[in-house]
Design an enzyme around this catalytic site. Structure first.
Site, PDB file in Angstrom:
ATOM      1  CB  CYS A  12      78.840  67.136  56.182  1.00 57.47           C
ATOM      2  SG  CYS A  12      77.145  67.214  56.723  1.00 57.47           S
ATOM      3  N   GLY A  38      80.306  73.269  55.224  1.00 62.24           N
ATOM      4  CA  GLY A  38      79.223  73.267  56.197  1.00 62.24           C
ATOM      5  C   GLY A  38      79.471  74.256  57.301  1.00 62.24           C
ATOM      6  CG  ASN A 113      80.137  64.720  52.808  1.00 65.55           C
ATOM      7  OD1 ASN A 113      79.081  65.324  52.645  1.00 65.55           O
ATOM      8  ND2 ASN A 113      81.149  64.807  51.967  1.00 65.55           N
ATOM      9  N   GLY A 114      77.065  63.097  53.101  1.00 68.15           N
ATOM     10  CA  GLY A 114      76.300  62.468  52.036  1.00 68.15           C
ATOM     11  C   GLY A 114      74.825  62.414  52.358  1.00 68.15           C
ATOM     12  CE1 TYR A 254      78.881  77.965  44.832  1.00 66.65           C
ATOM     13  CE2 TYR A 254      77.816  76.011  45.731  1.00 66.65           C
ATOM     14  CZ  TYR A 254      78.072  77.373  45.776  1.00 66.65           C
ATOM     15  OH  TYR A 254      77.523  78.135  46.758  1.00 66.65           O
ATOM     16  CB  SER A 295      82.644  79.750  43.602  1.00 65.28           C
ATOM     17  OG  SER A 295      81.501  80.380  43.092  1.00 65.28           O
ATOM     18  CG  ASP A 357      77.945  82.867  38.790  1.00 68.12           C
ATOM     19  OD1 ASP A 357      78.807  82.340  39.521  1.00 68.12           O
ATOM     20  OD2 ASP A 357      76.888  83.341  39.225  1.00 68.12           O
ATOM     21  CG  ASP A 358      79.788  78.792  40.322  1.00 68.90           C
ATOM     22  OD1 ASP A 358      78.556  78.719  40.420  1.00 68.90           O
ATOM     23  OD2 ASP A 358      80.507  79.289  41.193  1.00 68.90           O
TER      24      ASP A 358
END
Lengths: 479, 479, 479, 479
Positions: A12, A38, A113-114, A254, A295, A357-358
């Site tokens: 979120c 999200g 959020n969390g 990311y 990303s 890549d991350d």
């Protein structure tokens, strides 16, 4: 970020505004810039002279608010909004936030959020005492605690309740006469405040949302703080003083948008530095550096710049959303993968490629991309990961809560290299990561949460402790 | 490519396959990789043992084929498909291709990329003779010509008809027992042939579609050629020998996907070379190079590499589609713009920025981006365009058919610079463009169509001649 | 029933089944036959081996369950369902039933037909004690009472809770191992039980639903009863013995389907008898009897039969649903009315017409129909209403809670006649109504609730008392 | 009419208006009253100062014009509209009318009710000559003939074309400056003209559409006539004088709305007389008369009135549309049938019932209804059909073109009685039908087409002759 082929997702983004004649429209723009946080659903609750009115739905923001009519109805001078990520299958609109409550003594709305670490036990306790929950989100818990608190003022009830919930949380609350933001004692999730030219206050999960709506950054919400915004202005309060920064390092690696700043550090710049540090830690002779879109492009350009090896577009991500039907044959399934991400043979053919890549979760995606490059003619593929190996689950708002899905939890780097069929493989070191981000809070790891990499959780795990201990004993092989 | 804020668009992409048990599904994948060539509508016609069945609709491919059911119905061992671009307002499904015809003596289907220059006069002539058209697309004309031809065989009728139509065209035709591709005498539009492991033949507007479906590139369709593919295999024929390459240079500059090769030249590499050449032709002292996402990233990285100035992500494009409601205030309209593309203040603040873009049409977009960068704190913004100024309209398949929309048609480079509010502005030279792409056909401009830049049209303009001559006399000011 | 042009509406229908392998599909059929009781939304909750799963949505049943997929997911051997009526504007899916609750100690679902008279005070009390409501339906109250009850067993908690709620209610509850039905102490709303050949038990608001699913009628649920159905069979219990029949007379007059039996009396036959009695009470010389479709056809045929005057189709209702856009002119608005209901000039021209309708609310609809007939050429229009004048509001589940909307509350029959522009007007007498229905319970009015006509409410009005008393003092004129 | 359970269906209704500022909205209302003539799709073409603009779609009128926006776009002072019936599976929007054509020399639109008997040969001939058809409807043929005619004026071309097409047709044509209606030489399909108060002319398939829009009936279109309506007024012309009335008797029996008048005869009254005549021809001792809703209610009330036996509501049709999913068990399939139509046990239990229906096609529906009544407790069910046995196919616009589906084509009345499990069965006599309708044209059968009952086709059958002769030789048993 290529959500289609990744398995790490955050839960979120929130956005709120106080004091703007078009509060819901501004919230729409703000949420759109947080859409990467999200995609399962979205909602907005507006405050129209003390009366809260809301609309929410499943899907992308642009699907929920298909035309202007819904926004038209959400008139008001303040609003809070939410975009929700969720694992497949939960798809009920009942879980889409903000949650809007109509009490005899007023309206309240809540966005979150969390992830709470003691949600399960709190919920059971509350239900035993007669509480009725209407979603399977842990967000509702806070509202039950507030409504059952015996404290006199809303603020005191809120403080009591915030001390009862544990884990990672950034809350945004709309009352009839104010907007309130609160952040957990470790500040796991980012939350920033800005101000618009007309004086309106804006709160958002990422600063990119402030920029989109033309708000100037004022300050980050700090661990343990409660921010109250109303017609009197902004007040900073706190529900605890026992705080210590432990910002989720995956936000830098990311999740967050590259144009956001977290704790004053620009995300693109941090990623570019991770790439540069990685180039120094793990150099390799090659013809070109290729980033996995989208990303990893910052890290890849950093690697290229530090190494002097040309940065090339060896992988192309289709910008259009593709439906992934269940395909009857293996050939069609492979075409389905390439439909989303394809290697550019005209670029990589006959070349030694450094693929940046991350992160690596299960390894399956990395193997697929290595193979795409080789099928397109790459002579060698050297994989460089701009973060340390992911070895431990997260309980503060990222949806990997088991070690079973983490190849690095069970395998050495060389085993992983073999698994993803790369010619070489290196990860960024933990120190390299911390240095590249460059925070300097007076806290372990300069204020970063590194638990993903080293299992050093900044808080007790409560309801998850048992499950976590069990996962440590599991022996899973990816071969 | 940021379609929302651009005004150059091409008309369509085609894909066909012969000899695959899942022909329609493979076509779906192929078309998805050509989605950038047209978003108004899409369709597929399958050949099920000689019976043609089709489905088409308005919207993106993923909207037209919302679930697997439609593809399920399009069973067959061959298929042709089409994605269509069209200017707003024409939105009728009647114009979506492939067109499917059911005659007493058999079924035929037709897909088309390009624009005919004598469509209007041909249509009037045909209507006078009793023909009834059912769309306002010029694609139908070929079918009327074929059906009215007195020649004996289908192939002879087709050849006669292809000689009657003028302009730019890449046709794909499905008959009951074959698939036929044909390209105009100048090869304005790209069209390539590939072969899959199982022997199936594939024809596509761009090679990226071949790669997606795992087909090996065999050859490009050449100007004037007719390719007949059936159970006997592939036959190359031609309808004219009076041919001369004039490949649309805008395909390299802007339209085509970077992973495609056109006439053997990789598009990303060509763009990177344009950036390098531009860096040599128009150097400037600055702190960073920033590309306008997504189409200018290759050129920007080329500029950075050649100049030694760091390549940074100073602009971020939101990967999610946004609806653009009509906004009631100027402030909201500006937020709407930033919602799609935003400048990264954490990166550009206090810096001298080189902003690389692929082209300038009206100049309004460029001005907006320059201003985004300045609002984000850029000290100087030097605009570098990786193609020559667009001064003339196109009649071969790109939807700018008037000079009124081209700022460079009426203004000097310095006037444009002033208009877009840049600190400096340079365009790539015509020679620089030709050298960067590096074709070597025995034809003017090494085989490129440069009419956009210099008005040197490779063919007569037929029905457009009058309109074109009038446009040359127009005096329009953008100030 | 012509919902479009009427203003009386009931709140909901319920259907439940226990012991059938296709429980949800049977529920779908049952609910469809109850669709006339509510069109705002519909839902089904299935019991799949103790786990409750539900689906609900806005719109007609056929819109909520658009394809078989949703029913497919609702597998299980028991199910309860609900169709909801609601006044326009409330349209949130949050209010659509059955409500499904997931508690730590099990799942519960709840569906409700009726209206509580003490909902407001109960809700306030509960909220003061920390309860959180998620809908603005009064249905949720029962669940809060159950969950907060200190009694030991579910049944005892339910009984305690049912004694706390007042008014009219027919509840259907799904637990993990049973289905429970309960009816208020006056039996305002109909609720019947049937049994299928395979032994499955069925509970439904009307017996027409039993017939549709092929269930044999067993018994009506009596006032104050709780019916528990589980794998052991059916048990009849009760939560109060202080009961007295007061069946809503409007069910017979207007709401129920003509093929339903309520308390053993067939609705069509009752209506026909009302028409016959009306013919005897209020004869008039005329050429034909015309019923207002569809709800008055039974009464009209009764009037015709008793009077010997031919029954003709002088009014035709369009069977297709029409959208009613806001029309810009009066002429178009009149066409919009005729689009739904039109008078047959070929039948009524030059004739004296007896127009039979079931009731008059505001009088506007009656006037419109009288005028339709006159415009079609009727010489005289004599209106005969097969029920007594509506003078008082209802608080037990019908949505007229104010006298302002009832023309007969404020005007004499002759004034109403003038208002609706009829040549004569008569209503059925109260005695005539009671005799025509022919119940014989040992209760006032033989067991009917006649409050609509005479204000004799069978219970205290609780939260509505004040509002009701105020309404008695209002002086409203419809002229 | 219960479309879900019947198998006779007609092909379309047309409506047109000239001279009204809201022409499309009036057309919407008119078409809605013709919705019973076709539910597959609908469309409207408006004439906006000589420019024709159209919109069409699949589904009911209210689904095609979901909101006011589409009608808003169809501004203009004239319009024609169409509702289309079609057999399942053809569902392409390409076949939905009116067809709109954009020619270099002007716009034309065309709507059609009926069926051509020489369509196949005309189409083949036209295609051989280069014509391209875009639908599989035979309506397009007329336009090809008009456009290819060598005659000078549009009217002469139209006349020539109307003489070339054979069978049953009612055409409505919109040109830039007029509206033209034309009817085949036998007047198989009804077509009437009305005039509104403001002077606007209206043409419609049935007079019910005139009443809905408040237009006064002027005249029927006669066989062989062409009606030209433009700003000069209305002109009656003709394309042939070789005419003879043969009005489809099924319009009176089943298709038309009861409030329509055809050739001056009211449909409800005709049906009531059929019922009365049937009562005299085939009396039976019974307790009640029950009509099959909705199309047989007029005939049933006539039977009741003439016989003196009470008319009761023994069958109830659910007014809500139900989706018919494929049901996995026989029990569920039976519930699905009852969901749409159910017998009222409270009415019929223990009674001798006369069930009146308008016609029998296959007999399966009749058997189902007889059984519904018996399951509901009817002691005896005597079926009385208010039309003669259907023995022959129709080629003029009704979709039964084979005798295979007609039980009466192959079986005696007693065999049918056995098949439908009735206690007795009688049909109305052919003379009884003709007398009940009571036309008096100087033509066979007083001007009715009786081919359905006696095979006496008023015209040659052209392309259908062969198929028809073959069908006469088929021996099919329904047992």
């Amino acid at each position: 970020m290529s959500y289609e082929v990744r398995s790490l997702n955050e839960e979120c983004g929130v956005f709120g505004i106080w004091g703007h004649p078009d509060a819901s429209r501004v919230t729409y723009f703000g949420l759109h810039s947080l859409q990467h946080r999200g995609q399962e659903g979205a909602g907005i609750v507006a405050n129209n002279n003390g009366k809260l009115i809301g609309y929410r739905g499943l899907g992308l923001l642009s699907e929920v608010f298909e035309d202007d009519q819904q926004l038209e109805k959400l008139a008001g001078q303040a609003a809070i909004g939410h975009v929700r990520y969720a694992t497949a299958g939960n798809g009920s609109v009942d879980n889409i936030q903000p949650f809007l409550f109509k009490f005899y003594d007023g309206d309240l709305a809540l966005a979150h959020n969390g992830n709470l670490t003691n949600a399960k036990s709190l919920r059971k306790e509350l239900e035993k005492d007669g509480a009725i929950f209407h979603s399977n989100s842990d967000t509702e818990i806070l509202m039950h605690l507030i409504r059952r608190s015996q404290k006199e003022t809303f603020l005191d009830r809120l403080k009591e309740s915030l001390n009862a919930v544990k884990g990672g949380f950034a809350y945004l609350i709309a009352t009839e006469d104010s907007m309130v933001a609160a952040l957990d004692a470790n500040g796991f999730r980012p939350l920033s405040i800005g101000r618009m030219v007309n004086g309106a206050y804006v709160v958002a999960s990422e600063t990119c949302a402030l920029e989109v709506v033309g708000a100037e950054f004022i300050q980050d919400v700090n661990p343990g703080e409660i921010i109250i915004i109303n017609d009197e202005g902004l007040t900073v309060d706190h529900f605890t003083e026992d705080t210590q920064h432990a910002i989720c390092s995956m936000e830098y690696i990311y999740f967050a948008r590259p144009d956001s700043n977290i704790a004053g550090v620009n995300v693109h710049s941090a990623r570019k530095k991770m790439g540069k540090t990685l180039a120094k830690e793990s150099p390799v002779d090659a013809d070109m550096v290729v980033g996995v879109p989208n990303s990893s492009l910052s890290a890849a350009s950093g690697y290229a710049e530090a190494s002097g090896i040309p940065y090339e577009m060896g992988l192309v991500k289709n910008q259009y959303v593709a439906r992934t039907f269940i395909q009857p044959t293996q050939e069609l399934r492979e075409q389905g993968v390439r439909m989303k991400l394809s290697a550019v043979s005209g670029v990589v053919e006959g070349k030694k490629v450094i693929m940046v890549d991350d992160s690596i979760v299960r390894g399956t995606t990395s193997r697929r991309i290595v193979n795409l490059l080789k099928e397109a003619g790459a002579k060698e593929v050297h994989v460089r990961i701009a973060s340390p190996p992911l070895r431990y689950p997260c309980f503060y708002g990222i949806d990997i809560q088991t070690r079973k899905e983490l190849i690095a939890a069970n395998h050495t780097v060389d085993e992983i290299r073999e698994c993803i069929e790369a010619d070489s493989l290196s990860f960024l070191s933990e120190d390299g990561l911390i240095q590249s981000i460059g925070l300097n809070f007076d806290a372990p790891y300069s204020g970063l949460c590194m638990a993903y990499f080293n299992g050093d959780f900044p808080t007790p795990l409560y309801d998850y402790e048992e499950q976590y201990q069990a996962s440590l004993k599991e022996k899973i092989s990816f071969f």
